[in-house]
Design an enzyme around this catalytic site. Structure first.
Site: not given
Ligand code: NAD
Length: 297
Positions: A229, A140, A129
């Protein structure tokens, strides 16, 4: 708190059995999500039950079509950027780097935009992403660094230099409604065009060649491991469907529920940091506790 077991979902395996199945399928393509960066202090969007816990993030259409939304985005991003750019890789990021070096991991495809896999030293990480540390001119096409834009943002909005109480997932922070109209947004140095972070917002599209690369990288791997995720975003969930189409095993490590739990061959309810360190221990690979210096853009 962990969610109650879902009767439809693949049963969790004990760690040892999970690791044996996982290692038999190596090299694995690893798809990571916000949970991997939780240990770096960057919050996730959804909680462990997959429930959205914050206000909606900006969409591509809102950003490009509405000047007030752009002021809101850049004002909040100016407040939140220092915490993201200064974050250190988590234990999971560092463990993945070691697993990549050991040949257990073929590629890391991350949905995160924080560049923490690269800061940990992973060489085969793909930013599905995009990345927050770069800025693109929509007119540009010139790329520039977010750090340089931060300096320009603070020059024209010095009042935005203040500590934030709560960081949000995409590196933004709370800005009061009445403050939005005070935000001045710099334009492209080269052509005066509209600047946008080099990320794919909700409603935007991922470049086709990036998707093709990931699809081929998965095909060349022995299986798919999804780590931290919720898979609620289709561009991530699609990897699970590809793995099933390719008849490759699908492994999920997540302390909560995900959209692909019913498709998974093996699931482990665990946080990313302890799970990956246990996997390193199983392989007799030492855990390296030193932090890596944040990347400078
Ligand atoms: P999400 O927020 O939808 O899901 C987070 C997941 O992480 C949950 O399923 C949860 O159970 C799990 N989780 C929480 N703590 C954890 C841990 N300690 N270890 C393992 N798993 C754990 O996030 P997503 O599925 O990545 O999708 C959300 C979108 O948000 C993505 O497209 C991304 O681009 C964006 N995003 C990016 C960031 C970043 O860059 N750090 C942060 C948040 C969201």
């Amino acid at each position: 708190m962990l969610s109650p077991p879902d009767p439809k979902r693949t049963d969790d395996l004990p760690r040892e059995r999970f690791f044996s199945a996982l290692l038999a399928a190596r090299p694995l393509l690893v798809l990571t999500g916000a949970g991997v960066s939780a240990g770096s202090g960057i919050p996730t969007y959804r909680d462990r039950q997959g429930v959205w816990r914050r206000s909606d993030p900006i969409t591509h259409q809102e950003f490009t079509g509405d000047p007030r939304q752009r002021r809101r985005y850049w004002g909040r991003s100016t407040l939140g950027w220092p915490a993201v750019s200064g974050a250190y890789p988590s234990r999971a990021h560092r463990a993945l780097r070691e697993l990549e070096r050991a040949g257990v991991v073929s590629h890391i495809v991350t949905q995160n935009v924080d560049r923490l896999h690269q800061r940990a030293g992973s060489e085969k990480a793909v930013d599905l992403h995009g990345r927050l540390d770069r800025v693109r001119c929509l007119s540009c096409g010139t790329m520039s660094s977010r750090a340089a834009l931060q300096a320009r943002l603070l020059e024209v909005n010095p009042w935005l230099q203040r500590p934030v109480s709560a960081l949000r997932p995409d590196g933004d922070a709370d800005l009061r409604d009445e403050e939005i109209d005070r935000v001045t947004v710099p334009a492209c140095d080269a052509c005066d065009g509209m600047l946008m972070p080099d990320v794919v917002f909700f409603g935007g599209s991922i470049p086709r060649d990036r998707i093709r690369f990931c699809e081929e990288a998965l095909r060349d791997s022995g299986g798919l491991l999804v780590l931290g995720s919720s898979l609620q975003v289709y561009s991530g969930y699609r990897f699970c469907r590809w793995a099933k189409r390719n008849q490759q095993p699908l492994f999920i490590i997540n302390p909560g529920t995900t959209r692909a739990d019913e498709l998974a061959d093996s699931r482990l309810s665990d946080e990313a940091d302890p799970a990956l360190e246990a996997l390193l221990a199983r392989l007799d690979i030492p855990t390296i506790h030193t932090n890596t210096t944040p990347e400078t853009a």
